[in-house]
Design a protein around this motif. Sequence first.
Motif, PDB file in Angstrom:
ATOM      1  N   SER A   2       0.837  -1.193   0.000  1.00 38.48           N
ATOM      2  CA  SER A   2       0.000   0.000   0.000  1.00 38.48           C
ATOM      3  C   SER A   2       0.875   1.247   0.000  1.00 38.48           C
ATOM      4  O   SER A   2       2.025   1.231   0.407  1.00 38.48           O
ATOM      5  CB  SER A   2      -0.943  -0.013   1.201  1.00 38.48           C
ATOM      6  N   ALA A   3       0.288   2.303  -0.468  1.00 34.14           N
ATOM      7  CA  ALA A   3       1.010   3.567  -0.620  1.00 34.14           C
ATOM      8  C   ALA A   3       1.281   4.227   0.726  1.00 34.14           C
ATOM      9  O   ALA A   3       0.571   4.015   1.705  1.00 34.14           O
ATOM     10  CB  ALA A   3       0.193   4.504  -1.505  1.00 34.14           C
ATOM     11  N   PHE A  59      -0.258  13.952   0.335  1.00 38.56           N
ATOM     12  CA  PHE A  59       0.837  13.366  -0.432  1.00 38.56           C
ATOM     13  C   PHE A  59       0.655  11.856  -0.456  1.00 38.56           C
ATOM     14  O   PHE A  59       0.367  11.247   0.577  1.00 38.56           O
ATOM     15  CB  PHE A  59       2.189  13.697   0.211  1.00 38.56           C
ATOM     16  N   ILE A  60       0.823  11.278  -1.633  1.00 32.94           N
ATOM     17  CA  ILE A  60       0.796   9.825  -1.779  1.00 32.94           C
ATOM     18  C   ILE A  60       2.126   9.419  -2.390  1.00 32.94           C
ATOM     19  O   ILE A  60       2.474   9.879  -3.483  1.00 32.94           O
ATOM     20  CB  ILE A  60      -0.386   9.349  -2.644  1.00 32.94           C
ATOM     21  N   ASN A  61       2.860   8.581  -1.661  1.00 33.54           N
ATOM     22  CA  ASN A  61       4.210   8.177  -2.078  1.00 33.54           C
ATOM     23  C   ASN A  61       5.071   9.390  -2.414  1.00 33.54           C
ATOM     24  O   ASN A  61       5.742   9.429  -3.449  1.00 33.54           O
ATOM     25  CB  ASN A  61       4.158   7.192  -3.249  1.00 33.54           C
ATOM     26  N   ASP A  62       5.017  10.391  -1.539  1.00 35.25           N
ATOM     27  CA  ASP A  62       5.784  11.637  -1.653  1.00 35.25           C
ATOM     28  C   ASP A  62       5.392  12.499  -2.848  1.00 35.25           C
ATOM     29  O   ASP A  62       6.038  13.505  -3.125  1.00 35.25           O
ATOM     30  CB  ASP A  62       7.294  11.359  -1.673  1.00 35.25           C
ATOM     31  N   GLU A  63       4.330  12.138  -3.559  1.00 30.88           N
ATOM     32  CA  GLU A  63       3.817  12.963  -4.662  1.00 30.88           C
ATOM     33  C   GLU A  63       2.692  13.840  -4.127  1.00 30.88           C
ATOM     34  O   GLU A  63       1.770  13.347  -3.463  1.00 30.88           O
ATOM     35  CB  GLU A  63       3.288  12.080  -5.793  1.00 30.88           C
ATOM     36  N   HIS A  64       2.772  15.134  -4.410  1.00 31.92           N
ATOM     37  CA  HIS A  64       1.748  16.068  -3.942  1.00 31.92           C
ATOM     38  C   HIS A  64       0.465  15.841  -4.729  1.00 31.92           C
ATOM     39  O   HIS A  64       0.440  15.970  -5.951  1.00 31.92           O
ATOM     40  CB  HIS A  64       2.241  17.514  -4.110  1.00 31.92           C
ATOM     41  N   ALA A  77     -12.932  10.376 -10.543  1.00 29.63           N
ATOM     42  CA  ALA A  77     -12.357   9.970 -11.826  1.00 29.63           C
ATOM     43  C   ALA A  77     -11.911   8.501 -11.823  1.00 29.63           C
ATOM     44  O   ALA A  77     -11.455   7.996 -12.847  1.00 29.63           O
ATOM     45  CB  ALA A  77     -11.172  10.870 -12.176  1.00 29.63           C
ATOM     46  N   GLY A  78     -12.022   7.838 -10.679  1.00 34.79           N
ATOM     47  CA  GLY A  78     -11.622   6.445 -10.588  1.00 34.79           C
ATOM     48  C   GLY A  78     -10.116   6.233 -10.537  1.00 34.79           C
ATOM     49  O   GLY A  78      -9.635   5.140 -10.811  1.00 34.79           O
ATOM     50  N   LYS A  79      -9.369   7.280 -10.177  1.00 36.61           N
ATOM     51  CA  LYS A  79      -7.905   7.189 -10.166  1.00 36.61           C
ATOM     52  C   LYS A  79      -7.302   7.043  -8.773  1.00 36.61           C
ATOM     53  O   LYS A  79      -6.125   6.714  -8.650  1.00 36.61           O
ATOM     54  CB  LYS A  79      -7.321   8.433 -10.826  1.00 36.61           C
ATOM     55  N   LEU A  80      -8.081   7.285  -7.723  1.00 31.98           N
ATOM     56  CA  LEU A  80      -7.522   7.281  -6.382  1.00 31.98           C
ATOM     57  C   LEU A  80      -7.076   5.887  -5.941  1.00 31.98           C
ATOM     58  O   LEU A  80      -5.989   5.725  -5.389  1.00 31.98           O
ATOM     59  CB  LEU A  80      -8.523   7.866  -5.377  1.00 31.98           C
ATOM     60  N   ASP A  81      -7.885   4.884  -6.205  1.00 32.22           N
ATOM     61  CA  ASP A  81      -7.555   3.528  -5.741  1.00 32.22           C
ATOM     62  C   ASP A  81      -6.220   3.043  -6.310  1.00 32.22           C
ATOM     63  O   ASP A  81      -5.439   2.423  -5.589  1.00 32.22           O
ATOM     64  CB  ASP A  81      -8.665   2.546  -6.078  1.00 32.22           C
ATOM     65  N   SER A  82      -5.958   3.333  -7.568  1.00 31.82           N
ATOM     66  CA  SER A  82      -4.687   2.891  -8.148  1.00 31.82           C
ATOM     67  C   SER A  82      -3.507   3.591  -7.496  1.00 31.82           C
ATOM     68  O   SER A  82      -2.457   2.986  -7.285  1.00 31.82           O
ATOM     69  CB  SER A  82      -4.661   3.084  -9.670  1.00 31.82           C
ATOM     70  N   LEU A  83      -3.656   4.862  -7.133  1.00 30.42           N
ATOM     71  CA  LEU A  83      -2.601   5.569  -6.415  1.00 30.42           C
ATOM     72  C   LEU A  83      -2.392   4.982  -5.023  1.00 30.42           C
ATOM     73  O   LEU A  83      -1.254   4.835  -4.573  1.00 30.42           O
ATOM     74  CB  LEU A  83      -2.933   7.056  -6.279  1.00 30.42           C
ATOM     75  N   LEU A  84      -3.478   4.644  -4.369  1.00 31.91           N
ATOM     76  CA  LEU A  84      -3.385   4.121  -3.015  1.00 31.91           C
ATOM     77  C   LEU A  84      -2.845   2.697  -2.970  1.00 31.91           C
ATOM     78  O   LEU A  84      -2.340   2.264  -1.941  1.00 31.91           O
ATOM     79  CB  LEU A  84      -4.762   4.163  -2.337  1.00 31.91           C
ATOM     80  N   ASN A  85      -2.949   1.986  -4.060  1.00 29.85           N
ATOM     81  CA  ASN A  85      -2.463   0.602  -4.107  1.00 29.85           C
ATOM     82  C   ASN A  85      -1.088   0.475  -4.746  1.00 29.85           C
ATOM     83  O   ASN A  85      -0.636  -0.631  -5.001  1.00 29.85           O
ATOM     84  CB  ASN A  85      -3.469  -0.281  -4.841  1.00 29.85           C
ATOM     85  N   SER A  86      -0.438   1.606  -5.000  1.00 30.17           N
ATOM     86  CA  SER A  86       0.880   1.548  -5.655  1.00 30.17           C
ATOM     87  C   SER A  86       1.996   1.443  -4.644  1.00 30.17           C
ATOM     88  O   SER A  86       1.852   1.714  -3.488  1.00 30.17           O
ATOM     89  CB  SER A  86       1.083   2.775  -6.530  1.00 30.17           C
TER      90      SER A  86
END
Length: 86
Positions: A2-3, A59-64, A77-86
């Motif tokens: 997880s992120a 911040f997710i994985n140090d990305e603002h 937009a359906g993009k949050l889950d992929s960021l959180l699972n990276s």
Amino acid sequence: MSAKVEIYTWSTCPFCIRAKGLLNQKNVDFVEYCIDGDRTGKEEMSARANGRTSVPQIFINDEHIGGCDDIYALERAGKLDSLLNS
């Protein structure tokens, strides 16, 4: 894996509470930096957030990611889950 999720907040900020609510709803572990009256913390947040001074800043994985509206836009937009699972 997880992120790594970090969020800068003020304790009484309704936007902070809303953003944390979304993360909690998704069962995401996050590190919260409550910067009420913390000048150094606010300066650190602003430096990491490209000059932004409003809260929350996420911040997710140090990305603002941005603030409350930004994290909800990613969710819509359906993009949050992929960021959180990276």
